[in-house]
Write an enzyme that holds these catalytic residues in place. Structure first.
Site, short mmCIF file in Angstrom:
data_model
loop_
_atom_site.label_atom_id
_atom_site.label_comp_id
_atom_site.label_asym_id
_atom_site.label_seq_id
_atom_site.Cartn_x
_atom_site.Cartn_y
_atom_site.Cartn_z
N VAL A 1 0.84 -1.17 0.08
CA VAL A 1 -0.13 0.06 0.01
C VAL A 1 0.70 1.17 0.12
CG1 VAL A 1 -0.24 0.22 2.60
CG2 VAL A 1 -2.16 0.75 1.13
N CYS A 2 0.31 2.39 -0.56
CA CYS A 2 0.87 3.68 -0.49
C CYS A 2 -0.13 4.65 -0.43
CB CYS A 2 1.84 3.75 -1.81
SG CYS A 2 0.75 3.97 -3.45
N ARG A 3 -0.07 5.86 -0.77
CA ARG A 3 -1.34 6.84 -0.59
C ARG A 3 -2.26 6.51 -1.70
NH1 ARG A 3 1.00 12.39 -0.95
NH2 ARG A 3 0.87 11.89 -3.42
N GLY B 1 -1.92 4.06 -4.65
CA GLY B 1 -1.96 2.86 -5.38
C GLY B 1 -0.81 2.98 -6.57
N MET C 1 -3.79 4.13 0.78
CA MET C 1 -4.59 4.76 2.20
C MET C 1 -5.41 5.57 1.97
SD MET C 1 -2.93 2.60 4.37
CE MET C 1 -3.45 3.53 6.03
#
Length: 116
Positions: free
Chosen positions: A68-70, A72, A96
């Site tokens: 996961v990142c901010r 995708g 996120m």
């Protein structure tokens, strides 16, 4: 979760992830330190994308790695890299932002979590 077409990484929407990840799974957050400190999933492991290659040994042994990142994008790149190097990784679509939008828990060092 469906098998992606060639050249695409496997992905899962946050809504499809169980509230408690299955045994043998890990949530890998690849955002940078300031993003992590602002707010992250309680059970996540943090290895920034910028340090991933030098910290591969820090990825916990897991049958499935959810990345996961901010939003995708970075996590899709990390997912592709991990899968090409022997991991079974899946990108968390919408990152996120999607995680927090559906009301999943966030924690932060200062006690007031948000997605940065």
């Amino acid at each position: 979760m469906t098998t992606p077409p060639p050249g695409q990484v496997p992905g899962v929407e946050p809504e499809e992830l169980p509230e408690k990840l299955p045994e043998g799974s890990v949530l890998l957050d690849v955002r940078e330190d300031d993003e992590w400190q602002a707010g992250h999933a309680p059970e996540a492991v943090h290895i920034p994308m910028s340090k991933l290659v030098e910290r591969l040994d820090d990825i916990p042994e897991a049958d499935q790695v959810y990345v996961v990142c901010r939003s995708g994008g970075r996590s899709a790149k990390v997912t592709a890299y991990l899968n090409a190097n022997g991991w079974d990784a899946v990108n968390v679509e919408r990152g996120m932002n999607g995680w927090s939008a559906i009301g999943r828990p966030l924690v932060a060092a200062d006690g007031d979590p948000y997605v940065l």
